[in-house]
Design a protein around this motif. Structure first.
Motif, short mmCIF file in Angstrom:
data_model
loop_
_atom_site.label_atom_id
_atom_site.label_comp_id
_atom_site.label_asym_id
_atom_site.label_seq_id
_atom_site.Cartn_x
_atom_site.Cartn_y
_atom_site.Cartn_z
N PHE A 1 0.89 -1.17 0.00
CA PHE A 1 0.00 0.00 0.00
C PHE A 1 0.92 1.20 0.00
O PHE A 1 1.56 1.49 1.01
CB PHE A 1 -0.88 0.03 1.24
CG PHE A 1 -1.89 -1.09 1.27
CD1 PHE A 1 -2.91 -1.16 0.34
CD2 PHE A 1 -1.80 -2.09 2.23
CE1 PHE A 1 -3.84 -2.18 0.38
CE2 PHE A 1 -2.73 -3.11 2.28
CZ PHE A 1 -3.75 -3.17 1.35
N GLU B 1 -11.61 -14.53 10.26
CA GLU B 1 -11.99 -14.43 11.68
C GLU B 1 -13.49 -14.52 11.89
O GLU B 1 -14.08 -13.65 12.52
CB GLU B 1 -11.51 -13.09 12.26
CG GLU B 1 -10.08 -12.79 11.93
CD GLU B 1 -9.42 -11.86 12.92
OE1 GLU B 1 -9.90 -11.78 14.07
OE2 GLU B 1 -8.43 -11.23 12.57
N PHE C 1 4.06 1.14 2.04
CA PHE C 1 3.96 0.14 3.09
C PHE C 1 3.75 -1.26 2.52
O PHE C 1 2.86 -1.49 1.72
CB PHE C 1 2.79 0.52 4.01
CG PHE C 1 2.55 -0.46 5.10
CD1 PHE C 1 3.44 -0.55 6.16
CD2 PHE C 1 1.44 -1.29 5.07
CE1 PHE C 1 3.21 -1.47 7.17
CE2 PHE C 1 1.22 -2.21 6.08
CZ PHE C 1 2.10 -2.30 7.13
N ALA D 1 2.42 -4.59 3.03
CA ALA D 1 1.51 -5.30 3.93
C ALA D 1 1.74 -6.80 3.87
O ALA D 1 1.63 -7.50 4.87
CB ALA D 1 0.06 -4.97 3.59
N PRO E 1 -0.78 -11.63 14.64
CA PRO E 1 -1.35 -10.52 15.41
C PRO E 1 -2.08 -9.56 14.49
O PRO E 1 -1.92 -9.60 13.27
CB PRO E 1 -0.13 -9.87 16.03
CG PRO E 1 1.00 -10.23 15.15
CD PRO E 1 0.67 -11.56 14.55
N SER E 2 -2.86 -8.68 15.11
CA SER E 2 -3.62 -7.71 14.36
C SER E 2 -2.69 -6.86 13.49
O SER E 2 -1.63 -6.44 13.93
CB SER E 2 -4.38 -6.83 15.35
OG SER E 2 -5.15 -5.92 14.67
N GLY E 3 -3.08 -6.64 12.26
CA GLY E 3 -2.30 -5.77 11.39
C GLY E 3 -1.15 -6.45 10.68
O GLY E 3 -0.39 -5.81 9.96
N CYS E 4 -1.02 -7.77 10.80
CA CYS E 4 0.13 -8.42 10.21
C CYS E 4 -0.06 -8.69 8.74
O CYS E 4 0.87 -9.09 8.05
CB CYS E 4 0.45 -9.72 10.94
SG CYS E 4 -0.74 -11.02 10.61
N GLY E 5 -1.27 -8.51 8.22
CA GLY E 5 -1.48 -8.69 6.79
C GLY E 5 -2.36 -9.86 6.42
O GLY E 5 -2.48 -10.20 5.24
N LYS E 6 -3.01 -10.48 7.40
CA LYS E 6 -3.84 -11.65 7.13
C LYS E 6 -4.98 -11.32 6.18
O LYS E 6 -5.19 -11.99 5.16
CB LYS E 6 -4.44 -12.18 8.43
CG LYS E 6 -3.45 -12.51 9.52
CD LYS E 6 -4.12 -13.04 10.76
CE LYS E 6 -5.05 -12.07 11.47
NZ LYS E 6 -4.36 -10.93 12.09
N THR E 7 -5.73 -10.28 6.54
CA THR E 7 -6.89 -9.93 5.72
C THR E 7 -6.44 -9.56 4.31
O THR E 7 -7.06 -9.94 3.32
CB THR E 7 -7.67 -8.78 6.37
OG1 THR E 7 -8.12 -9.22 7.65
CG2 THR E 7 -8.83 -8.36 5.52
N THR E 8 -5.36 -8.83 4.23
CA THR E 8 -4.84 -8.43 2.93
C THR E 8 -4.57 -9.66 2.06
O THR E 8 -4.97 -9.71 0.90
CB THR E 8 -3.56 -7.60 3.12
OG1 THR E 8 -3.83 -6.54 4.02
CG2 THR E 8 -3.05 -7.07 1.80
N1 LIG Z 1 -6.28 -0.11 1.81
C1 LIG Z 1 -5.19 0.01 2.59
N2 LIG Z 1 -4.38 1.08 2.45
C2 LIG Z 1 -3.28 1.22 3.23
N3 LIG Z 1 -2.92 0.36 4.18
C3 LIG Z 1 -3.69 -0.73 4.38
C4 LIG Z 1 -4.86 -0.96 3.60
N4 LIG Z 1 -5.45 -2.10 4.02
C5 LIG Z 1 -4.66 -2.56 5.03
N5 LIG Z 1 -3.60 -1.75 5.22
C6 LIG Z 1 -2.53 -1.95 6.21
O1 LIG Z 1 -1.97 -3.20 5.97
C7 LIG Z 1 -1.65 -3.87 7.18
C8 LIG Z 1 -2.28 -5.24 7.18
O2 LIG Z 1 -3.66 -5.09 7.24
P1 LIG Z 1 -4.66 -6.33 7.36
O3 LIG Z 1 -6.04 -5.81 7.36
O4 LIG Z 1 -4.30 -7.31 6.32
O5 LIG Z 1 -4.29 -6.89 8.79
P2 LIG Z 1 -4.91 -8.15 9.56
O6 LIG Z 1 -3.79 -9.04 9.78
O7 LIG Z 1 -6.10 -8.66 8.87
O8 LIG Z 1 -5.30 -7.50 10.95
P3 LIG Z 1 -6.59 -7.75 11.87
O9 LIG Z 1 -6.30 -8.97 12.64
O10 LIG Z 1 -6.60 -6.52 12.74
O11 LIG Z 1 -7.78 -7.86 10.97
C9 LIG Z 1 -2.12 -2.97 8.31
O12 LIG Z 1 -1.02 -2.28 8.82
C10 LIG Z 1 -3.07 -2.02 7.64
O13 LIG Z 1 -3.01 -0.77 8.26
#
Ligand SMILES: Nc1ncnc2c1ncn2[C@@H]1O[C@H](COP(=O)(O)OP(=O)(O)OP(=O)(O)O)[C@@H](O)[C@H]1O
Ligand SMILES: Nc1ncnc2c1ncn2[C@@H]1O[C@H](COP(=O)(O)OP(=O)(O)OP(=O)(O)O)[C@@H](O)[C@H]1O
Ligand SMILES: NCCCCNCCCN
Ligand SMILES: [Mg+2]
Ligand SMILES: [Mg+2]
Lengths: 284, 371, 331, 287, 371
Positions: free
Chosen positions: B17, B163, B20, B22, B41-48
Motif C-alpha cells: 500500500f 476471523e 507500506f 503489507a 497478530p492484528s495488522g500483520c497482513g492476514k486480511t490483505t
Molecule cells: N487499503 C489500505 N491502504 C493502506 N494500508 C492498508 C490498507 N489495508 C490494510 N492496510 C494496512 O496493511 C496492514 C495489514 O492489514 P490487514 O487488514 O491485512 O491486517 P490483519 O492481519 O487482517 O489485521 P486484523 O487482525 O486486525 O484484521 C495494516 O497495517 C493495515 O493498516
C-alpha cells in the motif's frame, strides 16, 4: 435528568407541563386553520357562524368548495408535478452523491462537500433570484445568438423545479449518505464473491439496503417542494404551485377555501409521513 | 510445485500500500481437503492476503493459482473460491433461503433446483427448514452456519474464512470452534482460515501458518508450532511462555548455557540456527514445563532451578496458574498448577522452589519481536 | 389555444371563462397579479409566459421604454365599437410609445376612502386619516397611489410635476414628511385587498385609503361602511389589455378582448370585480344595488373631480420607492 | 475493479454533482455578483461600478434593516434553542420506544403544511379580533380587544414556530446518541443537575446545537412571508427589501447587490458561530 | 450481621419490574478490602443488583448499607460508591485529566490540589503524565485504567464494576484480569465486580457469588465453587464439566451408585442434600478428573471406568482436550490431556480407556438448569 435519576415531583410535573405547553403551541395555529375550514362564513376568521361542508363541496359562487375550484385544483396538480420531478432529480443526484462522497476519495473532496452543503445556508430567495438572473442572461444571450426562443429558461415550471432541486438535493444527499455510511461494504463483496457482477451487486444488495433512505428522501423532497415558497416565488411563471396560488388568494379574495385546502394538505402530509415512517421502520 | 494439484498455491505474493508492504513474498500451498489457518497478530497482513485470494485486492507481485490455474486475471465473481466474512455479511434484506440461493441465482440455476439445493445444504449444516426465516431471527451460531451454507452451496474449491468467530461471545466461540472443524470434515472442502486467536488455530487446523509483519514465520501443524517453534516470534505468540533475555555463556552438544542480566543461569536448547558464545538470546519456557516443589530437594534433579515467593495464585480450575517472584532476579515467572490439585493450597508469599528441563528451554537469537 | 391571462382578481370570473371557452374553443388560464408584479414578471420572462396582461394605463409606456416587454396592439383586430370612445382614445394616447399603441381600456375605477361612517364620519379627505380621533384605526398602502393621493389632498398637483423631476421631488418630500408624522395613526400598511376588507369588516380599522369596490362590497354587508370620494378628488385608474411581447396566442387574446367587451359579458366582469368597464352599454345589465352605491359615492361633482393618472415617466418609481422606504423606516 | 474502471465510475458519479453545483449554485451566484456591479446610468444603459453597494451604505434605512434582520434572526435562533432544547432533551432522554416516536412525530406536524398556512393560522389567532384576544377577554384578563399582530413580537412568534422543527430534529438526534451511562457516571462521581448539563450534556449536544442554530438562523434571515404577514408598519425585513427591489422597483441591480450583501452577512455570522463553538460545517450540518 | 463494620451489606434486597422479579431477596455482606464478584449468566439480574447499590434503581424491598449506613434515601451522587461502567462512560468531551478531576471539581477541591491528586492517581494506574491526552487517543487497556482512576481518586468505600472487560479483545482481557486484581490489591479498596465470564471471576476474586434467576445460588471462594459446588447450576456454570443424567440405584455411606439411561453405572458423591434410591440426578465430572490409559489395566483401580474411541483431539497446548466417544453409551466425554504431553500422539479413532474417582463425581438432584 434521566429516568434512573430521581427528581423531585415538582420538577417532574413542571417539566411535563412545559412539554405539553410546547406541543399545544405547535398544534394551535394548525388546529385553528382546520377548525375554520368549517366556518359557515365568507371569511376565514371569527366570529364562528356555524358548521358547514361548503368549503369542501360547495358548488355555487361565492361558496365554491375546494373540489370545485378549478384554479386551486390546477395548482395542486402543478405542485404535485413539480414535487414529483424535484423528488426524482434530488433522489437520483442524492444517490450518486452519496456513492461519490462515501465511497471515493479524490482531490478537493472536502471543498466539494462544503460546496454541496452550501445550499442549506443560502437564503431561499437568493437562490431563486440568482437562478432567475442567470437563466435570464443565458436566455437573452442564446436568443440573441440563435434567433430562437428558449422559453424553458424563463420563469416557469422548469425553473421552479430546478430552483427547488438546487437545495433539496442537499437534503437528499445527506439522508442517503447517512444510510450508505452504515452499509457494510462486505455485503457487496459477499455478493461479488457469490458470483454477482459489480453493478449487479450494487443493484441486488446496496440499493435495497438504501431503500428506506431513498423512500425517506423522496418523502422529504416532496414535502419540501410542496411547501416551498421563497425560491418558487422568484421563479414561477404562469403555472402557479399551490403555495403561490394561496399567497395570491390571501392578498385578494380569501375565503375558508384556503383553510379547507390546508386541511386536506395536512391530511395528505400526515399520510405521506406515516407511509415513509412505516417504510423506514420496516428494516433498519 | 506440488505433484498432485493443490487447491491453492500462492507464489511469492506481495502487496504494497503505497510505500507500506503489507504482505511480502508469501509462498505456500494448500492441498485439497486441508484446514489451513493463518495465525498472526492484528495488522500483520492476514486480511490483505485473504482478500487477494478472493480477488478484492490485486497483488503487487507474485502469482496465485487455484487448482493449478492462475487467478490473476479472474475477477472476484468468477473465482472458484467463497468467503465467509468477519461479520458474516448475510444480506439483511433477504431471508435465509434467499441468502443461500443468491449465488445459484447468479449462475442462472433453475428455481426448483435452487430450492432443492438450498434445502440440502441447510440440512447439512443442521438447520433443516430454516429457509423462510429472517436473518435477524437467528442466533449467532446459526448465522455462522448460514454463512457457511451460503458458500458451500456453490461447491467452491476453497473456502476462505476471515476471523468468522471474532464477533461471537466467549461460550459460543468455544462451541463453534469444534463445530467449524466438524463442518469442514463433513464437506471435505479446503478451508483457509485466518485468526489472531491461537487457540482457534491450534484446535481446528491441519496446517497453520504463523504470520508476522507480512511474512510467514513458520508453517506446520499445531504441535510443530507449539513444541518446535522455529522463531522467537512463534515461540512467544503460540501458547503462553515465560520469556528471559540473556547471553550465551557456553555452547556445545546442542545445549547452551545462558545467563540473564540479573545473573540467573539457564540451561537451554538452541531451537533454530546455531548460537555461539556471546550471542544475545531470547529464552522461552512454557508455564506447564515448570515443576513446583515446596522444598529445594523436590527440584534438585532439574538442570534449571530457582526459588521465590508466591506473588499470586490465579485460580482458574484446571487452568490455574501461580505467579512466582523469583528470589534471584526479582522477575515474575508464570507456572501452571498441576491439574492434580496438588499445589492448590499455595497462597501469596509462600516460599516455593521451581525447576525445569533443558529440552523445554528454547533459545533464539534475540530479535526484539514477539507478542 | 390556451390563453394565459395575467390579470387582477375578479377580472376573469369563472362563469365568463366558461362561456368564452364554450363559444370559442380556447381555454383560459388565469394568473392573478398587480401592476408591479405584472411588470416584474414580464421583465423576467422578457415578455413571455403570458398571452395577455392587464396593467393600468399609466404603467405601460414607461415599462415599455425600459424593458420592451409588450408588442403593439393591432387595432384592426378589435371591434372599436364595443368601447366607450372617450376612454379608448384616452387610453390609446397614454399607452403610445414610439408611435405605437400598446394598450386598450378594460376596467376603470377609482381609489379613495373607505370609511366606517358610524365611527369615523370626520374622514373626508386623505389627510383626515391622520387626525387624532381615528388614531390607531386607519390603514393605507405604502404604494405610489398613496403618495399621489396625499399630495392632492395637501393641495399639491403631482401629475402636473411629472415632467419636472425637481418639482416632483419637492412634492414628494412634503408628502414624505406628512406620511411620517401620520405613521403613529396607522394600524398597519395593508398589502392586499383581502387584508383591508378584513380589517374594515372586523372594525379593527375604521377608515382607509382603498379601492372603491372594496367599500361597496362591505357596504352590502354593513351599511355603515362605504366608499367616499375624497374632497380633493378620487384617483381614477383604467386597467387595460396589453399584449406581452412573446405571447403565443394572439388570436385568442384578441378574441378574449372582443368577447369581454360585449355589454352582457362586461356586466359579468362588473358583477365580480365591482368596477365598471369601458364597454359601451356595459353598465346596462349591472345590478341596481351596485349602481346605487356608485351613484351615492359619486355625485356628478365628484365624478368631475376624479384625477386620472397620466402615464408614469420611466424612472420615476425609483424616487417614489426611496420615499416609501423612508416612510417605512421612520419611527 | 481495475484502475480505469474506477476512474470512469468516479467521473460518472462526479458529473451530476458538478452539473448541479456549477449550473445552479456557482454560476448563478457569479451572475448576481456581476449584475450587482452594474450601475444603471439611464434607460437601458449600464456601467461597471460599485454604485449599488454605495447606495446600501449611504442609505441608513437599508443599513438599519440589514442589522435589524440580523439581530432579530439571532434572537429568534436563541429563542428557538431555549424553547426547543428542553423539549428535545425530554424526547431524547426521558421517553422511550413508542412514546418517543410519537412525540418526535408531533414535532414534525408544523412541517405538514406550508409556511404560508402556518403563518395564516397565527394571523387568525393573534389579530385584534382573533382567538387569543377573544380568549383573554372571555377569561377576564382583558377588558377590550388587544392587538397581538403587526409587531416584532408577532414576527418572533412566527419565526420561532416556523424554525422549531429544524432545531428539534438535530438536537434530538445528538442527544439521543448521548449514552445514559455518561450522565449516570457524572452523577456517580458526585455531579448535580447543573454541572452535568454544563459539562456533559451541552458539550455533547454541541454539534446538534450548532447545526440547529445555523439552519434556524439562515431560515429566519431568509424568511419572507412571516415578517410580511405578521409584522407591522416598522417591521422591515431585508429579504423584503430584496424582493421589492426585484419586483416592485424593477431594480435588479440594487436587488442583486442586496442579495450579495445578505449572503456575505449570513456567511460571516455562520462562520463566526462555527469559530466560537469550535465546530465545522461538515461536522454539524453535514452529518 | 457482621461484628466489624462491612463495607457493603445487602439485606433481603429485591427488585421487581412490573410482575417480573429481576432480583429476589438477595442478602450478602462484603468486608473491607474484599474483591467480591457476582458471576452469572446473561439476564440473571447482576446489573440490576449493581445499579441498586449505585443508586440508579430503587429496590422494591430490602435494605442496603454502606459502612453500616442505610443508603436507601441517599441519591447516587451522594453515595460513597463509585462505578466503572461496562463501556467505561469516559467523557469524550474532556481529556484524561479533566475526566479524572471531574469528581474532585464537584467536591470543590482547589485546582492545584486536583492537579496533584490526578497526577498521583495516574501514576498509580501506570499512566503518569497522561492527563492532557484525549480519551480517544488511548488504547482499550489504558481507557480501562483511566476509568478506574476516575473512581479511585474519589477514594470510594466501594468500587462497583459492571463487566468492565466485556468490550476488550481476548489478549487484552487476559492481561487486564491480572492487572485489575493488582490494582485492587494496591488501592486496598472493596471491589464489587460483575461478570458472566467464570474465568474472570475465578482468577480475580476473594469471594464469588454465583447468581441465577435473581437469586444467589452460592457464595464462596473460587475453590469452594470449583471443588464444592452446592447446586447443579454452580457445578455446570463454573468450569467445564461432563454431565450425565441418571437415577440413583444404591445409596449409602456418602457414596451413590447411579445408572444413566444408556446403562453406564457411575459411582459418585452426593454434593448437596441427601439423595435416595430412585432419585433422578445430574452427575458432573470435570475433564481434568478423568484419567486416560491405552489399556484397561491402566484405569483398573478407578471406581468409574469406561472405554471408547477418540473422536477428536483438540490440541491447545497446555489446555489440550480429547473428545472420546464412549463405547457403551455413544455419548461424548471431554477429557483434559495431561500437561506432561503423555498422550499427545492420540489420533482420531484410537481406542482408549478412561476412569475417574468417586469423590470427583458430584451428584445433584435433577433440576434441569445449568450452563
Ligand atoms: N487499503 C489500505 N491502504 C493502506 N494500508 C492498508 C490498507 N489495508 C490494510 N492496510 C494496512 O496493511 C496492514 C495489514 O492489514 P490487514 O487488514 O491485512 O491486517 P490483519 O492481519 O487482517 O489485521 P486484523 O487482525 O486486525 O484484521 C495494516 O497495517 C493495515 O493498516
Ligand atoms: N428497566 C427494566 N424493565 C424491565 N425489565 C428489566 C429492566 N431492566 C432489566 N430488566 C430485566 O431484568 C433481568 C435482569 O437484567 P440485568 O440487566 O440485571 O441482567 P444482567 O445479569 O446484568 O445481564 P447481562 O449479563 O446480559 O448484562 C433481565 O431479564 C432484564 O430483561
Ligand atoms: N394605480 C392603479 C391601480 C389599479 C388598480 N386596479 C385595481 C383592481 C382592484 N380590483
Ligand atoms: Mg483482518
Ligand atoms: Mg448487565
Amino acid at each position: 435528568m434521566i429516568p434512573t435519576i430521581r427528581q423531585s415531583p415538582l420538577f417532574r410535573w413542571t417539566y411535563r407541563a412545559y412539554v405539553l405547553a410546547f406541543f399545544v403551541y405547535l398544534a394551535l395555529p394548525l388546529a385553528v386553520v382546520c377548525v375554520f375550514a368549517f366556518n359557515d362564513s365568507l371569511f376565514p376568521s371569527l366570529p364562528w357562524q356555524g358548521f358547514t361542508w361548503d368549503w369542501f363541496i360547495g358548488t355555487e359562487r361565492p361558496r365554491l368548495g375546494v373540489f370545485n375550484e378549478r384554479p386551486i385544483i390546477r395548482s395542486i396538480w402543478t405542485s404535485a408535478f413539480v414535487a414529483v420531478w424535484v423528488a426524482i432529480l434530488s433522489v437520483a443526484v442524492g444517490t450518486t452523491n452519496a456513492f461519490l462522497f462515501v465511497r471515493h476519495n479524490f482531490r478537493f473532496k472536502n471543498g466539494l462537500y462544503v460546496l454541496m452543503l452550501l445550499p442549506l445556508v443560502i437564503p431561499g430567495i437568493i437562490l431563486g433570484i440568482s437562478i432567475l438572473v442567470a437563466s435570464n442572461t443565458l436566455a437573452n444571450n442564446l436568443e440573441d445568438a440563435t434567433g430562437m426562443w428558449f422559453d424553458s429558461l424563463r420563469p416557469g415550471l422548469p425553473l421552479v423545479i430546478l430552483g427547488q432541486f438546487s437545495f433539496i438535493a442537499t437534503f437528499a444527499t445527506l439522508v442517503i449518505s447517512a444510510r450508505l455510511e452504515k452499509f457494510d461494504r462486505s455485503l457487496e463483496e459477499a455478493a461479488l464473491n457469490l458470483g454477482a457482477t459489480p453493478l449487479g451487486a450494487v443493484w441486488a444488495i446496496t440499493i435495497p439496503f438504501l431503500f428506506p433512505a431513498i423512500a425517506g428522501a423522496t418523502v422529504v423532497a416532496i414535502l419540501m417542494s410542496f411547501e416551498n415558497f421563497n425560491t418558487t416565488l422568484m421563479l414561477v411563471g404562469s403555472d402557479a404551485p399551490l403555495t403561490i396560488t394561496m399567497f395570491d388568494r390571501l392578498k385578494e379574495g380569501s375565503t375558508p377555501v384556503l383553510n379547507a385546502v390546508s386541511l386536506l394538505l395536512m391530511v395528505a402530509s400526515a399520510a405521506l409521513g406515516l407511509v415513509s415512517l412505516l417504510l423506514q421502520g420496516r428494516k433498519t | 510445485m506440488a505433484e498432485a494439484v493443490n487447491d491453492l498455491d500462492c507464489r511469492d505474493i506481495s502487496k504494497n500500500f503505497a510505500a507500506f508492504k503489507a504482505v511480502r513474498d508469501v509462498t505456500f500451498s494448500v492441498p485439497p481437503g486441508t484446514f489451513f489457518s493463518i495465525l498472526g497478530p492484528s495488522g500483520c497482513g492476514k486480511t490483505t492476503l485473504l482478500r487477494m485470494i478472493a480477488g478484492f485486492l490485486e497483488p503487487t507481485s507474485g502469482d496465485l493459482l487455484i487448482k493449478g490455474r492462475s487467478m490473476l486475471d479472474v475477477p472476484p465473481n468468477k473465482r472458484p473460491v467463497s468467503m465467509v466474512f468477519q461479520h458474516l455479511a448475510l444480506f439483511p434484506m433477504m431471508n435465509v433461503g434467499a441468502n443461500i440461493g443468491f449465488g445459484l441465482r447468479r449462475r442462472g440455476v433453475a428455481k426448483a433446483e435452487i430450492a432443492k439445493r438450498v434445502e440440502a445444504v441447510l440440512e447439512r449444516v443442521g438447520l433443516p427448514g430454516a429457509g423462510p426465516r429472517g436473518v435477524d431471527e437467528l442466533s449467532g451460531g446459526q448465522k455462522q452456519r448460514v454463512a457457511i451454507a451460503r458458500c458451500m452451496v456453490l461447491e467452491p474449491d476453497v473456502l476462505l474464512l476471515d476471523e468468522p468467530l471474532g464477533a461471537l461471545d466467549l461460550k459460543l466461540r468455544e462451541h463453534m470452534k469444534i463445530e467449524l472443524k466438524q463442518l469442514q470434515w463433513e464437506f471435505n472442502t479446503t478451508f483457509v482460515y485466518i485468526t489472531h486467536d491461537q487457540s482457534e488455530a491450534l484446535v481446528m487446523s491441519d496446517q497453520i501458518a504463523v504470520m508476522n509483519h507480512g511474512v510467514f514465520e513458520q508453517v506446520g501443524t499445531a504441535r510443530d508450532l507449539y513444541y518446535n517453534p522455529e522463531t522467537a516470534f512463534v515461540a512467544g505468540f503460540v501458547g503462553e511462555s515465560n520469556r528471559f533475555a540473556g547471553k550465551v555463556e557456553e555452547a556445545g552438544g546442542g545445549t547452551l548455557k545462558v545467563r540473564t542480566p540479573s545473573g540467573l543461569p539457564l540451561m537451554g536448547t538452541a531451537a533454530a540456527g546455531s548460537l555461539a558464545v556471546g550471542d544475545a538470546v531470547d529464552v522461552f519456557v512454557r508455564p506447564e514445563a515448570v515443576r513446583l516443589s515446596p522444598t529445594s530437594e523436590g527440584v534438585a534433579g532439574q538442570p534449571n532451578v530457582s526459588s521465590g515467593l508466591v506473588d499470586s495464585v490465579l485460580f482458574n480450575g484446571a487452568n490455574s496458574r501461580v505467579l512466582i517472584r523469583d528470589a534471584a532476579t526479582g522477575g515474575e515467572i508464570d507456572v501452571a498448577l498441576p491439574q492434580t490439585g496438588e499445589f492448590h493450597s499455595l497462597k501469596r508469599d509462600d516460599p516455593i522452589h521451581i525447576g525445569w528441563d533443558t529440552a523445554q528451554t528454547l533459545c533464539f537469537a534475540a530479535a526484539g519481536e514477539g507478542s | 389555444d390556451t390563453l394565459r391571462l395575467l390579470t387582477w382578481g375578479g377580472y376573469a370570473p369563472e362563469n365568463l371563462i366558461e362561456k368564452f371557452e364554450a363559444e370559442t374553443g380556447h381555454t383560459v388560464e388565469v394568473t392573478l397579479s398587480n401592476n408591479e408584479e405584472m411588470i416584474a414578471k414580464l421583465r423576467a420572462t422578457d415578455g413571455g409566459g403570458f398571452d395577455l396582461a392587464q396593467p393600468s394605463q399609466d404603467r405601460i409606456a414607461g415599462a415599455q421604454a425600459e424593458f420592451g416587454i409588450y408588442k403593439p396592439i393591432d387595432l384592426s383586430k378589435l371591434d372599436a365599437a364595443l368601447f366607450i370612445p372617450s376612454m379608448l382614445e384616452a387610453t390609446k394616447a397614454n399607452t403610445t410609445y414610439d408611435g405605437k399603441v400598446y394598450g386598450v381600456p378594460h376596467v376603470w375605477g377609482t381609489s379613495g376612502l373607505v370609511v366606517n361612517t358610524a365611527e369615523a364620519s370626520g374622514v373626508k379627505d386623505y389627510v383626515d386619516l391622520c387626525s387624532d380621533d381615528v388614531a390607531g384605526k386607519v390603514s393605507y398602502r405604502l404604494k405610489r397611489p398613496t403618495l399621489i393621493g396625499f399630495a392632492f389632498s395637501m393641495g399639491l398637483d403631482p401629475f402636473a410635476a411629472y415632467g419636472d423631476e425637481d418639482a416632483y421631488k419637492e412634492i414628494l418630500s412634503k408628502v414624505e414628511e406628512k406620511l411620517i408624522s401620520c405613521k403613529p395613526n396607522v394600524k398597519t400598511y395593508w398589502t392586499g385587498g383581502d387584508e383591508i376588507t378584513n380589517l374594515l369588516r372586523s372594525g379593527e380599522v375604521v377608515a382607509a385609503m382603498a379601492w372603491d369596490t372594496g367599500g361597496w362590497k362591505l357596504n352590502a354587508e354593513n351599511s355603515d361602511i362605504t366608499f367616499v370620494a375624497p374632497t380633493s378628488g378620487a384617483l381614477g385608474w383604467i386597467d387595460t389589455f396589453a399584449l406581452p411581447k412573446r405571447g403565443r396566442a394572439d388570436e385568442a387574446a384578441y378574441a378574449w378582448i372582443n368577447f369581454v367587451m360585449k355589454p352582457e359579458n362586461a356586466a359579468l366582469v362588473t358583477e365580480s370585480a365591482g368596477n365598471f368597464t369601458a364597454s359601451k352599454g356595459g353598465d346596462a345589465d349591472v345590478n341596481a344595488e351596485l349602481k346605487a352605491r356608485y351613484q351615492k359615492s359619486f355625485p356628478q361633482e365628484a365624478i368631475d373631480n376624479i384625477k386620472w393618472y397620466p402615464p408614469v415617466p420611466a424612472g420615476l418609481e425609483a424616487f417614489e420607492g426611496s420615499v416609501l422606504d423612508r416612510v417605512n423606516a421612520a419611527n | 475493479m481495475n484502475a480505469s474502471g474506477k476512474r470512469l465510475t468516479l467521473i460518472l458519479l462526479m458529473a451530476p454533482l458538478l452539473i448541479w453545483l456549477v449550473a445552479l449554485i456557482v454560476i448563478p451566484h457569479m451572475e448576481i455578483l456581476y449584475v450587482s456591479l452594474r450601475e444603471k446610468v439611464g434607460v437601458r444603459e449600464y456601467e461597471f461600478g460599485f454604485a449599488n453597494y454605495m447606495v446600501f451604505f449611504n442609505e441608513p434605512l437599508y443599513w438599519n434593516t440589514f442589522m435589524r434582520t440580523a439581530v432579530m434572526s439571532i434572537l429568534a435562533t436563541a429563542l428557538t434553542l431555549l424553547i426547543g432544547f428542553p423539549v428535545s432533551y425530554y424526547i431524547a432522554k426521558l421517553t422511550r420506544g413508542r412514546s418517543k416516536t410519537i412525540l418526535f412525530l408531533l414535532c414534525l406536524i408544523p412541517f405538514w403544511v406550508s409556511e404560508l398556512v402556518r403563518t395564516y393560522g397565527w394571523m387568525i389567532l393573534l389579530r385584534e379580533s382573533g382567538l387569543v384576544s377573544g380568549f383573554l377577554q372571555y377569561i377576564g384578563l382583558a377588558s377590550e380587544p388587544i392587538e397581538f399582530l403587526y409587531n416584532d413580537a408577532a414576527i418572533m412568534v412566527g419565526l420561532v414556530y416556523t424554525s422549531m422543527l429544524f432545531m428539534v430534529v438535530p438536537l434530538v438526534t445528538t442527544l439521543d446518541s448521548l449514552d445514559d451511562s455518561m450522565i449516570e457516571a457524572a452523577y456517580d462521581l458526585g455531579g448535580g443537575g447543573v454541572s452535568v448539563w454544563r459539562e456533559i450534556v451541552i458539550p455533547h449536544a454541541m454539534p446538534g446545537i450548532v447545526s440547529g442554530c445555523i439552519i434556524v438562523f439562515m431560515l429566519s434571515l431568509g424568511n419572507y412571508l412571516t415578517p410580511i404577514l405578521l409584522g407591522g408598519k416598522d417591521s422591515l425585513w431585508f429579504t423584503g427589501l430584496i424582493y421589492s427591489q426585484f419586483i416592485t422597483r424593477f431594480n435588479w441591480e440594487l436587488g442583486a447587490a442586496f442579495g450579495m450583501l445578505l449572503l456575505v452577512l449570513s456567511s460571516t455570522i455562520v462562520w463566526a458561530g462555527l469559530k466560537l463553538s469550535g465546530q465545522t460545517l461538515t461536522r454539524t450540518v453535514g452529518r
